[in-house]
Design an enzyme around this catalytic site. Sequence first.
Site, PDB file in Angstrom:
ATOM      1  N   SER A  74       4.897  -1.674 -22.954  1.00 40.67           N
ATOM      2  CA  SER A  74       3.448  -1.497 -23.011  1.00 40.67           C
ATOM      3  C   SER A  74       2.986  -1.310 -24.462  1.00 40.67           C
ATOM      4  O   SER A  74       3.556  -0.515 -25.214  1.00 40.67           O
ATOM      5  CB  SER A  74       3.067  -0.271 -22.190  1.00 40.67           C
ATOM      6  N   SER A  75       1.972  -2.055 -24.837  1.00 43.66           N
ATOM      7  CA  SER A  75       1.433  -1.896 -26.194  1.00 43.66           C
ATOM      8  C   SER A  75       0.683  -0.569 -26.243  1.00 43.66           C
ATOM      9  O   SER A  75      -0.231  -0.350 -25.475  1.00 43.66           O
ATOM     10  CB  SER A  75       0.466  -3.017 -26.520  1.00 43.66           C
ATOM     11  N   GLY A 118      -4.361  -2.503 -22.287  1.00 36.16           N
ATOM     12  CA  GLY A 118      -5.206  -2.739 -21.111  1.00 36.16           C
ATOM     13  C   GLY A 118      -5.663  -1.452 -20.450  1.00 36.16           C
ATOM     14  O   GLY A 118      -5.110  -0.376 -20.683  1.00 36.16           O
ATOM     15  N   SER A 137      -3.014  -2.874 -18.051  1.00 34.88           N
ATOM     16  CA  SER A 137      -1.693  -2.707 -18.648  1.00 34.88           C
ATOM     17  C   SER A 137      -0.636  -3.404 -17.787  1.00 34.88           C
ATOM     18  O   SER A 137      -0.574  -3.198 -16.589  1.00 34.88           O
ATOM     19  CB  SER A 137      -1.393  -1.216 -18.763  1.00 34.88           C
ATOM     20  N   GLY A 138       0.159  -4.239 -18.422  1.00 34.75           N
ATOM     21  CA  GLY A 138       1.234  -4.927 -17.709  1.00 34.75           C
ATOM     22  C   GLY A 138       0.806  -6.249 -17.097  1.00 34.75           C
ATOM     23  O   GLY A 138       1.582  -6.899 -16.406  1.00 34.75           O
ATOM     24  N   ASN A 161       4.228  -0.610 -17.474  1.00 30.81           N
ATOM     25  CA  ASN A 161       4.774  -1.761 -18.190  1.00 30.81           C
ATOM     26  C   ASN A 161       5.949  -1.288 -19.045  1.00 30.81           C
ATOM     27  O   ASN A 161       5.840  -0.304 -19.763  1.00 30.81           O
ATOM     28  CB  ASN A 161       3.656  -2.346 -19.092  1.00 30.81           C
ATOM     29  N   GLU A 205      -5.962   1.496 -18.146  1.00 31.18           N
ATOM     30  CA  GLU A 205      -4.859   2.121 -17.411  1.00 31.18           C
ATOM     31  C   GLU A 205      -5.273   3.457 -16.799  1.00 31.18           C
ATOM     32  O   GLU A 205      -6.108   4.179 -17.336  1.00 31.18           O
ATOM     33  CB  GLU A 205      -3.620   2.291 -18.296  1.00 31.18           C
ATOM     34  N   THR A 243       0.160  -9.222 -23.820  1.00 33.08           N
ATOM     35  CA  THR A 243       0.996  -9.346 -25.009  1.00 33.08           C
ATOM     36  C   THR A 243       1.856 -10.605 -24.932  1.00 33.08           C
ATOM     37  O   THR A 243       2.014 -11.330 -25.920  1.00 33.08           O
ATOM     38  CB  THR A 243       1.875  -8.093 -25.153  1.00 33.08           C
TER      39      THR A 243
HETATM   40  N1  LIG Z   1       3.930 -15.421 -18.601  1.00 33.32           N
HETATM   41  C1  LIG Z   1       4.875 -14.553 -18.255  1.00 33.32           C
HETATM   42  N2  LIG Z   1       6.056 -15.015 -17.806  1.00 33.32           N
HETATM   43  C2  LIG Z   1       7.021 -14.166 -17.459  1.00 33.32           C
HETATM   44  N3  LIG Z   1       6.912 -12.822 -17.516  1.00 33.32           N
HETATM   45  C3  LIG Z   1       5.777 -12.288 -17.956  1.00 33.32           C
HETATM   46  C4  LIG Z   1       4.694 -13.143 -18.376  1.00 33.32           C
HETATM   47  N4  LIG Z   1       3.685 -12.362 -18.775  1.00 33.32           N
HETATM   48  C5  LIG Z   1       4.131 -11.075 -18.650  1.00 33.32           C
HETATM   49  N5  LIG Z   1       5.365 -11.028 -18.155  1.00 33.32           N
HETATM   50  C6  LIG Z   1       6.176  -9.832 -17.851  1.00 33.32           C
HETATM   51  O1  LIG Z   1       5.312  -8.747 -17.748  1.00 33.32           O
HETATM   52  C7  LIG Z   1       5.636  -7.720 -18.682  1.00 33.32           C
HETATM   53  C8  LIG Z   1       4.374  -7.068 -19.233  1.00 33.32           C
HETATM   54  O2  LIG Z   1       3.623  -7.994 -19.956  1.00 33.32           O
HETATM   55  P1  LIG Z   1       2.791  -7.609 -21.202  1.00 33.32           P
HETATM   56  O3  LIG Z   1       2.319  -8.851 -21.807  1.00 33.32           O
HETATM   57  O4  LIG Z   1       3.547  -6.670 -22.051  1.00 33.32           O
HETATM   58  O5  LIG Z   1       1.582  -6.826 -20.560  1.00 33.32           O
HETATM   59  P2  LIG Z   1       0.331  -6.232 -21.285  1.00 33.32           P
HETATM   60  O6  LIG Z   1       0.415  -6.551 -22.728  1.00 33.32           O
HETATM   61  O7  LIG Z   1      -0.814  -6.882 -20.632  1.00 33.32           O
HETATM   62  O8  LIG Z   1       0.351  -4.802 -21.020  1.00 33.32           O
HETATM   63  C9  LIG Z   1       6.402  -8.414 -19.729  1.00 33.32           C
HETATM   64  O9  LIG Z   1       7.292  -7.535 -20.359  1.00 33.32           O
HETATM   65  C10 LIG Z   1       7.130  -9.508 -18.965  1.00 33.32           C
HETATM   66  O10 LIG Z   1       8.277  -8.982 -18.376  1.00 33.32           O
HETATM   67 MG   LIG Z   2       0.539  -5.342 -24.295  1.00 36.04          MG
END
Ligand SMILES: Nc1ncnc2c1ncn2[C@@H]1O[C@H](COP(=O)(O)OP(=O)(O)O)[C@@H](O)[C@H]1O
Ligand SMILES: [Mg+2]
Length: 1017
Positions: free
Chosen positions: A176-177, A405, A123-124, A173, A407, A128
């Site tokens: 977070s999804s 993810g 997660s994070g 996060n 967690e 996404t």
């Molecule tokens: N490629 C990236 N560039 C900049 N910030 C990112 C990037 N990927 C993720 N982040 C930061 O990390 C946070 C969490 O990412 P996210 O994709 O929501 O995580 P996940 O879906 O894996 O839980 C996002 O809200 C953003 O702030």
């Molecule tokens: Mg996500």
Amino acid sequence: MKFRAAVAGSDGIRLTMESALTARDRVGVQDFVLLENFTSEAAFIENLRKRFKENLIYTYIGSVLVSVNPYKDLEIYSRQHMERYRGVSFYEVSPHLYAIADNSYRSLRIERKDQCILISGESGAGKTEATKKILQYYAVTCPASDQVETVKDRLLQSNPVLEAFGNAKTLRNDNSSRFGKYMDVQFDYKGAPVGGHILNYLLEKSRVVHQNHGERNFHIFYQLLEGGEDDLLRRLGLEKNPQQYHYLVKGQCARVSSINDKNDWKVVRRALSVINFNDNEIEDLLSIVASVLHLGNVQFAANEQGNAQVTTENQIKYLARLLGVEGSVLREALIHKMIIAKGEELVSPLNLEQAAYARDALAKAVYGRTFSWLVNKINKSLAYKGAECPGWRSATVLGLLDIYGFEVFQHNSFEQFCINYCNEKLQQLFIELTLKSEQEEYESEGIADEECLRPGDATDMTFLEKLEETVKNHPHFLTHKLADQKTRKSLGREEFRLLHYAGEVTYIVTGFLDKNNDLLFRNLKETMCSSENPIINNCFERTELTDKKRPETVATQFKNSLSKLMEILMSKEPSYIRCIKPNDAKQAGRFDEVLIRHQVKYLGLMENLRVRRAGFAYRRKYEIFLQRYKSLCSETWPTWEGRPHDGVSVLVKHLGYKQEEYKMGRTKIFIRFPKTLFATEDALEIRKQSLATKIQATWRGFYWRQKFLHMKHSAITIQSWWRGTQGRRKAAKKKWAVETIRRFIKGFIYRNYPRCSENEYFLDYIRYSFLMNLKRNLPKNVLDKSWPTPPPSLCEVSQLLRQLCMQNMVWSYCKRISPEWKQQLDQKVVASEMFKGKKDNYPQSVPRLFINTRLGTEEINPKVLQVLGNETIKYAVPVVKYDRKGYKARVRQLLLTQNAIFIVEEAKIKQRIDYANLTGISVSSLSDSLFVLHVRCEDNKQKGDVVLQSDHVIETLTKTAMSADKIDNVNVSQGSIKFTTGQGKEGIIDFTSGSELLIAKAKNGHLAVVAPRLNSR
Ligand SMILES: Nc1ncnc2c1ncn2[C@@H]1O[C@H](COP(=O)(O)OP(=O)(O)O)[C@@H](O)[C@H]1O
Ligand SMILES: [Mg+2]
């Protein structure tokens, strides 16, 4: 290698490619496969760190992309970046999400095989974000059309909506999804995205009613309160302050600095319209969101019997309106429970705790089902329209898996159990697809034996006992009871611990059964079934009430949907993105080595690398390999007739692959080093260029030839058509001519018969042609006596026409005539009446115009004029007068006035003859110009008849006769004329014709006149 020589020809390309490669490699290695010490975890992490510090967050392990969340915006997602990766070979540019995306897309297009991109990480870690960026990449780089634009828009805009309803801030996060998402993007044969479909997995509904400290409910609640217009909020009965709502305050962090709910609200509202929501649907949807908040504020108090009573009537009122249900029914449903036992409905009151439970269950159910409805609705707007047309080629799909993810929290419940189970499954899949085939000894660490989830009948604790009994021997399962002395302390009695691939997680069993059963009391369900809110009505079906079967538990549903997902994924060509989270603080630039090492370990990245290095970096089915590279060898190009296996053998020998560089498997070729493949790819690229030129040339030749043939064909078609037309016209004309002639001949033969079918045409034609001929040849003037001969049937008509024509000519002639000319003609007519055929010199006078007068007033003596006074002279002419006796000739003037004739000598009027006294005029029939004016003699003043001679005798007499109105009294005599003199005596003039004019007194006393004979006589 042989083909190197071929490649050397394009040194330029090669050099730029190499310099690009070195520039990329300045910081660490861009592909872990190229690590010197590939077995060392330290070297691996050092490479990650070095690159991370330079903001190079992407690194490959072969074709797997490792991504480290930068937690800051990097300038690597611009349009230019997208263009750089578009259609470029995977290995030619620095590692990037876009390279993976483009590679999958190209495989989809070239091999027409469904693809999927699996994005994993805890997660994070950035899953996404990666999904969204890949989607944007396709939206920008794929070919498009009008219809595709809306699909692209919808694909992109479905994200903010789903995130608003399905994402929340957690400790791990801020976005977070809280649901799993698998999205298919469908591409047509041209490679344009034409549709999409989303599968959603288990939304973490418990968040609706409860959040851990530092976490929030789903974004939509805060967005609505922050961003919703006052009007809307009033309609929904909401206040702007999230602190007012019990469901929003549990985590004590309604406001977060990293989240701008107000802005996000605008984005969501816009997105809703893009994905086809109309105003009513939006209102219905937001009513449900609001109703959840109102439900949270419903409070109970116990009565004396300990039964729960609703104390917040206001909330019930709002709920009734928003959900479209009867308030009283809802109230009763919230505090009672209905069970059907032996076919009978039993209603029993609830205690406080049960009522709160029922309320929360309703909130969860309403929200959870609405979420699924939302996904369905989005799917409808994304649906590929072409799929409905039979005969259309089915679209190829590219799947994007972005699932919650792995967690671990302080307290982990059923949701974490499911989420982690899901991740475990995906990890297994990853291993199976990337590692397992080569590394049989790799230990699958999967546990989570689904069997243990069959619910026990009693409580969470009995479930735990049952669990202990079933899987007590599993090395990755531990409970308080099963643990040894040392670890027992770290485990509560109601906890169990699982050793996941990603680490140990301790789960609290409390609530497991409830959450698994996902129980909503029957009477609440019933109430919802009667809802007038169309969405709720759609979400709760009456069949659910009558269905006797026990509903599937959440875990079973989840398990089943996951195994379906695995099947979907297995059927596609996978690409992998492994996301790593650099620190737990969501901080940019912080590289927490311990945390990262842990992820590298559990993600199996080292194994992944080792397999890549030890095994074969690249493998492909013979058919596909041959298909792709066959153009590089003359024996396999353009078609290889034998087995693909043999073809590949021939091909790689031709390419000069060394023994240690590859292996031939049963169905696939394995290539050990990436560089071998790069070289082959490069050679293919060059070959493609020359092939393309050749194909272009051939195609152009073919194209133009086709065009030429087509034109030729067209020309011939037109020609033959025209000839045909011409021929037909000619034939028709001939036929017509023959018929006409035949008719003519027949008509001619029958022309004298009465009108009948044989001659009618002929007769008509004769008439017609007579009339037409007549029209062309009408007489030009009255003297023109020509007239076409009419056919017998038109004789009468012709006559009438001729008269008409003449009348018309006369009439128009008369119309043109001037008064002077008329006068002239009148006089000529009179002259003709009097003299025509009677007097010899008349014809001579005809062509000579009559003159108004022969003497001007200046030639007449003024005294005469004076005597005449106002008697105007109408005509004057010099005459010769012969004396009555001696016939002496004397020059005189003859004047005609209104009333009389005057004979004038110089200034003297010799004789005045009033017209009334003029009894006649005599003249001979010969060519002489003598005439006698007979005058009445009663009057003594009168001198008697006058013998005169005028050179213009016809003119003079005509004028005189007309003036005196004595036309009938003009007498043309043969031989002699008698006249009387004043005293009653007579004189005689004898006329004879001779050779020349002679006027003299004869011996007999007569006046003898010899008139010359005229030629005309
Ligand atoms: N490629 C990236 N560039 C900049 N910030 C990112 C990037 N990927 C993720 N982040 C930061 O990390 C946070 C969490 O990412 P996210 O994709 O929501 O995580 P996940 O879906 O894996 O839980 C996002 O809200 C953003 O702030
Ligand atoms: Mg996500």
